[in-house]
Motif scaffolding. Structure first.
Motif, mmCIF file in Angstrom:
data_model
loop_
_atom_site.group_PDB
_atom_site.id
_atom_site.type_symbol
_atom_site.label_atom_id
_atom_site.label_comp_id
_atom_site.label_asym_id
_atom_site.label_seq_id
_atom_site.Cartn_x
_atom_site.Cartn_y
_atom_site.Cartn_z
ATOM 1 N N ARG A 118 103.537 -37.587 84.950
ATOM 2 C CA ARG A 118 102.983 -38.937 84.760
ATOM 3 C C ARG A 118 103.533 -39.879 85.823
ATOM 4 O O ARG A 118 102.783 -40.637 86.453
ATOM 5 N N LYS A 119 104.828 -39.841 86.039
ATOM 6 C CA LYS A 119 105.463 -40.720 87.027
ATOM 7 C C LYS A 119 104.941 -40.416 88.434
ATOM 8 O O LYS A 119 104.588 -41.332 89.189
ATOM 9 N N LEU A 134 95.637 -41.666 86.626
ATOM 10 C CA LEU A 134 96.045 -40.665 85.651
ATOM 11 C C LEU A 134 94.983 -40.558 84.560
ATOM 12 O O LEU A 134 94.727 -41.523 83.838
ATOM 13 N N VAL A 135 94.362 -39.391 84.455
ATOM 14 C CA VAL A 135 93.361 -39.151 83.427
ATOM 15 C C VAL A 135 93.949 -38.186 82.407
ATOM 16 O O VAL A 135 94.297 -37.051 82.747
ATOM 17 N N ASN A 154 94.969 -31.091 88.816
ATOM 18 C CA ASN A 154 94.981 -30.947 87.359
ATOM 19 C C ASN A 154 96.237 -30.195 86.924
ATOM 20 O O ASN A 154 96.611 -29.189 87.534
ATOM 21 N N VAL A 155 96.900 -30.695 85.903
ATOM 22 C CA VAL A 155 98.044 -29.993 85.314
ATOM 23 C C VAL A 155 97.868 -29.965 83.803
ATOM 24 O O VAL A 155 97.465 -30.959 83.198
ATOM 25 N N GLU A 156 98.130 -28.807 83.202
ATOM 26 C CA GLU A 156 98.059 -28.677 81.753
ATOM 27 C C GLU A 156 99.360 -28.085 81.246
ATOM 28 O O GLU A 156 99.917 -27.163 81.852
ATOM 29 N N PHE A 157 99.824 -28.614 80.135
ATOM 30 C CA PHE A 157 101.131 -28.268 79.588
ATOM 31 C C PHE A 157 100.963 -27.286 78.427
ATOM 32 O O PHE A 157 100.857 -27.691 77.269
ATOM 33 N N GLY A 158 100.908 -25.994 78.763
ATOM 34 C CA GLY A 158 100.668 -24.999 77.724
ATOM 35 C C GLY A 158 99.331 -25.257 77.058
ATOM 36 O O GLY A 158 98.303 -25.380 77.715
ATOM 37 N N SER A 159 99.341 -25.388 75.741
ATOM 38 C CA SER A 159 98.105 -25.670 74.996
ATOM 39 C C SER A 159 98.042 -27.135 74.558
ATOM 40 O O SER A 159 97.230 -27.499 73.702
ATOM 41 N N ARG A 160 98.872 -27.988 75.180
ATOM 42 C CA ARG A 160 98.957 -29.392 74.756
ATOM 43 C C ARG A 160 98.042 -30.320 75.543
ATOM 44 O O ARG A 160 98.121 -31.536 75.402
ATOM 45 N N GLY A 161 97.170 -29.768 76.399
ATOM 46 C CA GLY A 161 96.370 -30.637 77.256
ATOM 47 C C GLY A 161 97.191 -31.072 78.448
ATOM 48 O O GLY A 161 98.270 -30.530 78.725
ATOM 49 N N GLY A 162 96.699 -32.042 79.198
ATOM 50 C CA GLY A 162 97.442 -32.439 80.384
ATOM 51 C C GLY A 162 96.874 -33.657 81.072
ATOM 52 O O GLY A 162 96.243 -34.513 80.451
ATOM 53 N N PHE A 163 97.085 -33.732 82.393
ATOM 54 C CA PHE A 163 96.656 -34.861 83.205
ATOM 55 C C PHE A 163 95.821 -34.372 84.388
ATOM 56 O O PHE A 163 96.079 -33.303 84.937
ATOM 57 N N GLY A 178 101.891 -30.023 93.077
ATOM 58 C CA GLY A 178 102.385 -29.487 91.803
ATOM 59 C C GLY A 178 103.679 -28.716 91.960
ATOM 60 O O GLY A 178 104.613 -28.865 91.167
ATOM 61 N N ARG A 179 103.753 -27.895 93.006
ATOM 62 C CA ARG A 179 104.977 -27.122 93.269
ATOM 63 C C ARG A 179 106.159 -28.050 93.550
ATOM 64 O O ARG A 179 107.293 -27.771 93.143
ATOM 65 N N GLU A 180 105.890 -29.151 94.259
ATOM 66 C CA GLU A 180 106.961 -30.083 94.576
ATOM 67 C C GLU A 180 107.553 -30.685 93.306
ATOM 68 O O GLU A 180 108.784 -30.822 93.184
ATOM 69 N N ILE A 181 106.690 -31.056 92.360
ATOM 70 C CA ILE A 181 107.180 -31.652 91.115
ATOM 71 C C ILE A 181 107.999 -30.630 90.328
ATOM 72 O O ILE A 181 109.097 -30.927 89.848
#
Length: 206
Positions: A118-119, A134-135, A154-163, A178-181
């Motif tokens: 998010r940040k 941020l969507v 796009n990033v998704e956190f397991g089955s919790r959805g994402g941004f 994504g790799r950097e984060i």
């Protein structure tokens, strides 16, 4: 056509690296990344046919991807880990083959991942960007969140959805965002995620 014939991710191409394969489906395959893995179990979900983003993939690819994702999430859960799913889709004119990067993290660190992303996403690109930075895709999914034809991360956190994030200035957006984060979260040496190198086959077998 010349670009596609050299694509190393297309399953039927001579340049495809078969030794990286982990599992084969009807529309997708699971493979190891050629480059430095950030965590044990770091892998790629890749459409067999050339696809520049998952938004342009057909329904059968999405259905099979979901089965792979569920199986991976269940497998990593037994190890006390949860996967992140990452996709960067941009530079469409270069006809780059899209893939979903799967990076399992310890549960306690995975729980912090939304805060990190998010940040990073709210701070990326210019302040005057026209699109919402941020969507939140929870409950909606990527296909109902980002219009087709737009470059995105796009990033998704397991089955919790994402941004998701619409990329407005592709030349400024890091291809390895994504790799950097994740590398920063893991406190890895920056060379592991900023300058990933090709891993020798013998090292992969360990």
């Amino acid at each position: 056509e010349n670009l596609l014939s050299k694509c190393s991710y297309c399953f039927k191409n001579p340049s495809f690296s078969k030794y990286l394969l982990v599992s084969i489906g009807m529309k997708m395959y699971l493979s190891l990344p050629e480059q430095t893995r950030l965590t044990p179990g770091h892998c790629l979900l890749v459409p067999m046919e050339h696809t520049t983003s998952f938004l342009t993939a057909d329904e059968e690819v999405w259905q099979e991807m979901e089965l792979f994702r569920q199986a991976l999430t269940e497998m990593f859960s037994k190890e006390g880990r949860v996967p992140l799913f990452l996709e960067t889709a941009m530079m469409f004119r270069k006809q780059q083959h899209s893939f979903l990067e799967v990076i399992p993290l310890p549960k306690d660190l995975h729980h912090q991942a939304p805060m990190y992303f998010r940040k990073a996403l709210t701070e990326c690109e210019e302040e005057w960007a026209q699109n919402v930075k941020l969507v939140d895709t929870r409950g909606r999914g990527l296909r109902r969140s980002i219009p087709k034809g737009f470059p995105y991360f796009n990033v998704e956190f397991g089955s919790r959805g994402g941004f998701a994030h619409v990329i407005e200035e592709e030349h400024k957006f890091p291809a390895l965002f994504g790799r950097e984060i994740v590398g920063g979260m893991l406190k890895l040496d920056p060379s592991a995620y900023m300058r990933p190198h090709k891993v020798p086959f013998e090292e992969m077998k360990q």
